[in-house]
Scaffold this motif. Structure first.
Motif, PDB file in Angstrom:
ATOM      1  N   LEU A  37      56.175   3.647  84.617  1.00  0.00           N
ATOM      2  CA  LEU A  37      57.030   4.023  85.463  1.00  0.00           C
ATOM      3  C   LEU A  37      57.347   2.844  86.475  1.00  0.00           C
ATOM      4  O   LEU A  37      58.675   2.731  86.974  1.00  0.00           O
ATOM      5  N   PHE A  38      56.592   2.149  86.772  1.00  0.00           N
ATOM      6  CA  PHE A  38      56.748   0.941  87.788  1.00  0.00           C
ATOM      7  C   PHE A  38      57.763  -0.088  87.001  1.00  0.00           C
ATOM      8  O   PHE A  38      58.622  -0.478  87.160  1.00  0.00           O
TER       9      PHE A  38
ATOM     10  N   LYS B 255      63.256   4.696  93.791  1.00  0.00           N
ATOM     11  CA  LYS B 255      63.753   5.493  92.499  1.00  0.00           C
ATOM     12  C   LYS B 255      63.632   6.991  92.892  1.00  0.00           C
ATOM     13  O   LYS B 255      64.198   7.875  92.317  1.00  0.00           O
TER      14      LYS B 255
ATOM     15  N   GLY C 188      55.386  10.581  89.403  1.00  0.00           N
ATOM     16  CA  GLY C 188      54.323   9.745  89.183  1.00  0.00           C
ATOM     17  C   GLY C 188      53.961   8.916  90.354  1.00  0.00           C
ATOM     18  O   GLY C 188      52.655   8.415  90.508  1.00  0.00           O
TER      19      GLY C 188
ATOM     20  N   ALA D 244      54.661  -3.538  94.990  1.00  0.00           N
ATOM     21  CA  ALA D 244      55.884  -3.826  94.516  1.00  0.00           C
ATOM     22  C   ALA D 244      56.012  -2.294  93.949  1.00  0.00           C
ATOM     23  O   ALA D 244      57.172  -1.498  93.630  1.00  0.00           O
ATOM     24  N   ILE D 245      54.839  -1.824  93.258  1.00  0.00           N
ATOM     25  CA  ILE D 245      54.783  -0.583  92.670  1.00  0.00           C
ATOM     26  C   ILE D 245      55.156   0.502  93.631  1.00  0.00           C
ATOM     27  O   ILE D 245      56.106   1.402  93.376  1.00  0.00           O
TER      28      ILE D 245
ATOM     29  N   ALA E 163      61.272   1.580  86.812  1.00  0.00           N
ATOM     30  CA  ALA E 163      62.141   1.439  88.044  1.00  0.00           C
ATOM     31  C   ALA E 163      62.463   0.055  88.378  1.00  0.00           C
ATOM     32  O   ALA E 163      63.470  -0.128  88.799  1.00  0.00           O
ATOM     33  N   PHE E 164      61.465  -0.770  88.048  1.00  0.00           N
ATOM     34  CA  PHE E 164      61.887  -2.170  88.488  1.00  0.00           C
ATOM     35  C   PHE E 164      62.715  -3.120  87.427  1.00  0.00           C
ATOM     36  O   PHE E 164      63.837  -3.566  87.746  1.00  0.00           O
TER      37      PHE E 164
ATOM     38  N   ILE F 295      59.747  10.067  88.218  1.00  0.00           N
ATOM     39  CA  ILE F 295      59.327   8.908  88.985  1.00  0.00           C
ATOM     40  C   ILE F 295      58.616   9.538  90.303  1.00  0.00           C
ATOM     41  O   ILE F 295      57.481   9.060  90.539  1.00  0.00           O
TER      42      ILE F 295
ATOM     43  N   VAL G 248      51.580   5.087  85.274  1.00  0.00           N
ATOM     44  CA  VAL G 248      52.280   4.693  86.700  1.00  0.00           C
ATOM     45  C   VAL G 248      52.859   3.384  86.210  1.00  0.00           C
ATOM     46  O   VAL G 248      53.934   2.878  86.823  1.00  0.00           O
TER      47      VAL G 248
ATOM     48  N   ILE H  12      66.574  -1.567  87.302  1.00  0.00           N
ATOM     49  CA  ILE H  12      67.461  -2.399  88.321  1.00  0.00           C
ATOM     50  C   ILE H  12      67.475  -3.980  87.765  1.00  0.00           C
ATOM     51  O   ILE H  12      68.780  -4.381  88.101  1.00  0.00           O
TER      52      ILE H  12
ATOM     53  N   PHE I 240      59.110   0.160  94.584  1.00  0.00           N
ATOM     54  CA  PHE I 240      60.039   0.386  93.534  1.00  0.00           C
ATOM     55  C   PHE I 240      59.975   2.127  93.316  1.00  0.00           C
ATOM     56  O   PHE I 240      61.112   2.850  92.889  1.00  0.00           O
ATOM     57  N   LEU I 241      58.690   2.705  93.228  1.00  0.00           N
ATOM     58  CA  LEU I 241      58.885   4.237  93.004  1.00  0.00           C
ATOM     59  C   LEU I 241      59.471   4.927  94.017  1.00  0.00           C
ATOM     60  O   LEU I 241      60.173   5.790  93.565  1.00  0.00           O
TER      61      LEU I 241
END
Lengths: 372, 358
Positions: B190-191, A99, A343, A91-92, B194-195, A340, B187, B199, A95-96
């Protein structure tokens, strides 16, 4: 499921003639109720009662094996929890990437080779070249300083200090690892900066012919300060893992070296260091991963100039993670995406570094387990 | 340099070869320091720090040659390395001492009731007061929620790895748990940004991204999960196999054996691991900075509105231009370290007292 008794065994050994539970053969039909997950209260069912149902054979009234029992439910629950880790890693990434792509498409410059970071202007121009440079340089400084010292401490704790002192000091080193990075950042910004500035002035005065130490004042909030603070932070990681590996050296190897007349240092060089080498490499890689990903301490100590230069003492320097922390406040839609994206680069690099480190440790673990 | 302190031949009647007496090392140290002081101050090269550094180098060189003359080159190398290893240790204690000293001396300045009873709401650059009440609440709530999410997940995951898992899939999970411990905290932030923030949260917030303490808790969970799985896994492996076999032999099913026998036996160790990971999460700044927003006012609700945290408070005050901000930053740091270290030390003592005998 292999420990469940089969019905045929029940038929042949525990018939209606058996009245006393003590008289049964061991392990035959002792507690069928518990086996299938009923509550413990009705476990020792007397054999006579078991046949009141009037079924055929001794095992007729055994509880039927359920298709979906507590056992399977529990197993599924744990499986789901275990899978969660893999889900999060995937998932990381997803989603990164999701975006980062819009921001990268809006980027007017090459993401990998551009030095500036103007992600909030139109057109947006940003790249990670200078950030990646700062990240790598600060991590290299940290490792250059921390690795020899950490190995020295690890050897001191494992082979030189007496046992009680070593326990206390090892505990202290572990505590050093527990101190939050924001505290190291604060200390670096307000206390450690003075000696580092003096050191920078001194280095500049006598060694300005080296490309690392030339340049002009002001000194202080530089890659050198960031790297040294990082060194203090990775020190306990490298120390504790190396110490563990050094202590695992087989006593036979050490004593064999000593018996051949080796001095203590020769024993360490010939028996302890070769044995511990994979562990040391892995611990250095873990320290590298930590140094590359460290955010707050660098965000507090670096001077924020996106330049690529060999100079480490002038004010300036920036790293990927510190740039995210400091640039996030004023970032807009594209700016966030750009951060992002950077990242994501950091995530990929640290993932690779950590995977290499773990692969080394795993290979080593198999080796030691088979040797033991 | 030290030939004057050599023992006379035949003075040492044991089987040992000739040894340099302890006085000789002291002499070498004094001479080395003197020479280095003369070099540094005589030529104006530097102050006392440089004197010590050059003195140390000279001492090692001196020891090497003196011992080589008396005891031979192998022994000389041994002694020099030993001196190097000891000095590495001293070098590492210095920053530890400095951090501790400044934390306590500068942190005590604002360590008062006002600091723990007020927030930073309406505190301007000229106000000397202001405190971390809002930040402490934020830290406690975020870490608490993160623990609620992570503890069941982490312990169950570890049970799967140890008790049920076989083959490549389990190996994959174990490997990525280890890899995940090294994920940079930014990180994870950031996850979740973003998630969750960009969202998912707009669904509940009329289409606008909502920063909240819960988002910070999610980010902390990502960081806590691998450490909890890892430590629990190690503890479960320490539970002796005969305990499990005894339970199976009594006919207890596997899931009940795990819940009633294995977990209680390993519980102290599991609790230790959980406490250590909570301590680590409480100190994280970067994820909170990205997803919690960082409010200066007290906000008890982690689900709506921005929230601060203690580590974020330290970061913000350290970057604040007010001349009263550094004192607040240091006191915040002292509070944070006290919280983290109490948790860590308690966890380690617990682990030491309740070690499973192998």
């Amino acid at each position: 499921m292999a420990d469940r008794h089969s019905r045929s065994a029940d038929v042949s050994t525990g018939g209606p003639g058996v009245t006393n539970s003590h008289a049964r053969p061991a392990g035959a039909t002792a507690s069928t109720g518990v086996l299938d997950g009923r509550s413990g209260g009705d476990a020792p069912v007397p054999p006579d009662l078991r046949h009141t149902g009037g079924g055929l054979g001794g095992g007729g009234s055994l509880p039927r094996r359920k298709g979906f029992g507590a056992e399977n439910a529990f197993r599924g629950l744990t499986l789901a929890a275990g899978t969660m880790v893999l889900v999060i890693i995937v998932a990381i990434t997803i989603f990164l990437v999701a975006k980062a792509i819009p921001a990268l498409q809006a980027n007017d410059a090459n993401f990998l080779t551009t030095k500036e970071w103007f992600a909030n202007e139109t057109p947006a121009r940003f790249g990670i070249a200078a950030l990646a440079w700062g990240t790598v340089v600060s991590a290299v400084i940290a490792l250059l300083v921390a690795v020899p010292i950490a190995l020295g401490i690890a050897l001191y704790l494992s082979h030189y200090a007496n046992k009680r002192i070593a326990t206390v000091l090892g505990f202290l080193i572990d505590l050093l690892a527990a101190v939050p990075s924001v505290v190291y950042g604060l200390w670096g910004l307000m206390v450690f900066i003075d000696p580092v500035r003096d050191l920078s002035v001194w280095l500049n005065k006598y060694f300005s012919w080296l490309p690392f130490f030339n340049g002009e004042a002001p000194f202080g909030r530089s890659l050198l300060l960031g790297g040294l603070v990082l060194a203090i932070m990775v020190l306990p990681i490298i120390t504790s893992l190396s110490r563990e590996v050094f202590m695992q050296t087989p006593t036979a190897n050490e004593e064999a070296a000593l018996a051949l007349g080796a001095t203590k240092w020769e024993m360490i060089r010939t028996a302890v260091l070769p044995y511990g080498r994979p562990g040391v490499i892995a611990s250095v890689m873990l320290g590298l991963g930590r140094a590359l990903g460290e955010t707050i301490a660098l965000a507090m100590t670096l001077g924020f100039l996106n330049v690529i230069s060999l100079n480490v003492i002038e004010n300036g320097g920036n790293s990927i993670a510190a740039n995210i922390a400091n640039g996030f406040g004023e970032a807009g839609e594209i700016g966030r995406g750009a951060l992002i994206a950077s990242g994501l680069v950091l995530f990929t690099i640290t993932l690779i570094v950590n995977m290499i480190a773990r692969a080394i440790i795993y290979r080593r673990r198999e080796f030691t387990e088979s040797a033991a | 340099m030290s030939t004057t302190t050599l023992p006379a031949p035949g003075q040492n009647p044991t089987l040992h070869t000739k040894r340099l007496p302890a006085v000789a090392f002291l002499g070498i140290a004094v001479v080395a320091l003197g020479v280095s002081a003369a070099i540094c101050y005589g030529t104006g090269l530097g102050g006392w720090v440089l004197t010590l550094v050059i003195g140390l180098v000279l001492y090692m060189v001196g020891v090497y040659f003196a011992v080589r003359a008396v005891e031979g080159s192998r022994s000389a190398r041994n002694r020099t390395w030993s001196a190097l290893i000891h000095s590495a240790f001293v070098l590492a204690v210095l920053p530890l001492a400095s951090v501790t000293w400044t934390l306590i001396s500068k942190g005590m300045e604002r360590f008062d009731g006002d600091f723990f009873n007020s927030s930073m709401n309406n505190i301007g650059a000229r106000d000397p007061n202001g405190g971390a009440y809002h930040a402490i609440i934020g830290t406690l709530e975020q870490v608490g929620i993160a623990a609620l999410i992570t503890i069941p997940l982490g312990v169950l995951g570890a049970i799967y790895i140890v008790e049920y898992g076989r083959g490549r899939f389990t190996f994959l999970i174990r490997f990525f748990v280890d890899v995940m411990t090294g994920i940079p905290s930014i990180v994870a932030g950031l996850f979740v940004l973003a998630f969750w923030v960009l969202i998912v949260s707009p669904w509940f917030n009329n289409g606008a991204p909502a920063f909240s303490g819960f988002a910070a808790a999610l980010a902390l969970s990502v960081l806590m999960l691998p450490t909890i799985v890892r430590s629990t896994e190690e503890m479960l492996r320490l539970v002796p196999a005969p305990l499990r076999e005894g339970s199976y032999a009594l006919g207890v099913p596997k899931w009940k054996t795990i819940l009633k026998i294995v977990i209680p036996t390993a519980l102290p160790g599991i609790v230790t691991g959980i406490m250590l990971s909570i301590a680590r999460a409480a100190g994280e700044t970067a994820p909170v900075l990205l997803v919690a927003g960082g409010s200066a006012a007290i906000n008890f609700n982690p689900f709506t509105g921005q929230q601060g945290s203690l580590s974020l408070f330290v970061f913000q005050q350290a970057g604040d231009a007010s001349r009263f901000a550094p004192a607040r930053a240091w006191t915040g740091a002292l509070t944070l370290v006290a919280l983290v270290l109490i948790l860590t030390i308690a966890a380690k003592l617990l682990a030491r007292r309740n070690r499973i005998p192998r």
